[in-house]
Design an enzyme around this catalytic site. Structure first.
Site, PDB file in Angstrom:
ATOM      1  CG  HIS A  42      51.306  53.018  79.259  1.00  0.00           C
ATOM      2  ND1 HIS A  42      52.098  53.988  79.839  1.00  0.00           N
ATOM      3  CD2 HIS A  42      50.926  52.206  80.288  1.00  0.00           C
ATOM      4  CE1 HIS A  42      52.188  53.762  81.145  1.00  0.00           C
ATOM      5  NE2 HIS A  42      51.485  52.695  81.435  1.00  0.00           N
ATOM      6  CB  THR A  79      60.104  57.494  83.556  1.00  0.00           C
ATOM      7  OG1 THR A  79      58.942  57.276  84.372  1.00  0.00           O
ATOM      8  CG2 THR A  79      61.202  56.530  83.982  1.00  0.00           C
TER       9      THR A  79
END
Length: 242
Positions: free
Chosen positions: A124, A194
């Site tokens: 990202h 995550t």
């Protein structure tokens, strides 16, 4: 506690036995460095902003309301005092020892590199890199923090955009290809910090065909049932014991 100790011993054994380990991590890796997961919206956030984080961090919002985007971005996404924690440091150490081949991260804070990891795939992007949209001139995070409103290029006056993947934007194809290759070739995949809720990044773990899948996360994930080793604890706490 004994259950955690037993799980850590099992993880140690896996790390000792294998040399081709890939780490896939998310926001939980950095929360122990004092960087909050922006999805856990606090009361202060609700008072300050009229839109949810996912809306503000979208390409459409960035284009339509860049000043409000940057107000949120400076307040909630930039943390100058954050330092690598035990997870970052241990991963860098394991890379130096030839154990960890790559760190694939959804985080944009640069803490893996700060800890010393060399092969880091940032799915990202990174808040440490910012570019003028007109001429491509590079700017660091300090320039963004010191600016007001929409930061402008000193050379041409064009708007500066963070090198982060906003909602509605595609991931960098070269980074995806490299991540797929590392995961596909790995003997061990450690998923840490995550919830595997953000796609397309979370879908990359589908390419794993190795021997051992390890999941380390405080909350449950869609991969828990497939894990050879599941540890539901803060990742820094786990890695500090390796």
């Amino acid at each position: 506690m004994e259950k955690l100790n037993e799980a850590v011993r099992e993880l140690k054994d896996i790390v000792n036995r294998y040399d081709n380990i890939v780490f896939f991590g998310g926001a939980g890796v950095s929360t122990e460095s004092g960087i909050p997961d922006f999805r856990s919206v606090d009361g202060l956030y609700n008072q300050q902003y009229d839109y949810p984080p996912e809306t503000i961090l979208s390409h459409t919002f960035y284009r339509r309301q860049p000043e409000e985007f940057y107000r949120f971005y400076r307040n909630k996404m930039l943390f100058t005092g954050a330092k690598p924690n035990a997870a970052h440091l241990k991963l860098a150490e394991l890379e130096q020892k030839g154990k960890v081949r790559a760190v694939i991260t959804q985080n944009i804070d640069g803490l893996h590199q700060a800890a010393g990891s060399k092969v880091v795939l940032e799915l990202h992007g990174s808040v440490l890199r910012n570019y003028c949209e007109s001429c491509g001139q590079f700017y660091d995070m300090k320039y963004i923090l010191d600016s007001r409103g929409v930061p402008r290029c000193q050379k041409c006056g064009g708007p500066i955009k963070p090198d982060v993947v906003l909602y509605e934007e595609g991931l960098d194809q070269k980074t995806i290809n490299a991540a797929v290759r590392y995961i596909h070739e790995a003997r061990v995949l450690i998923i840490g910090g995550t919830s595997l809720a953000v796609y397309p990044a979370a879908g990359l773990v589908d390419y794993f065909q190795g021997d051992k899948l390890v999941v380390i996360n405080k909350a449950s994930t869609p991969r828990d049932g497939y894990a050879d080793l599941l540890i539901q604890a803060p990742i820094g706490e786990v890695f500090s014991q390796l």
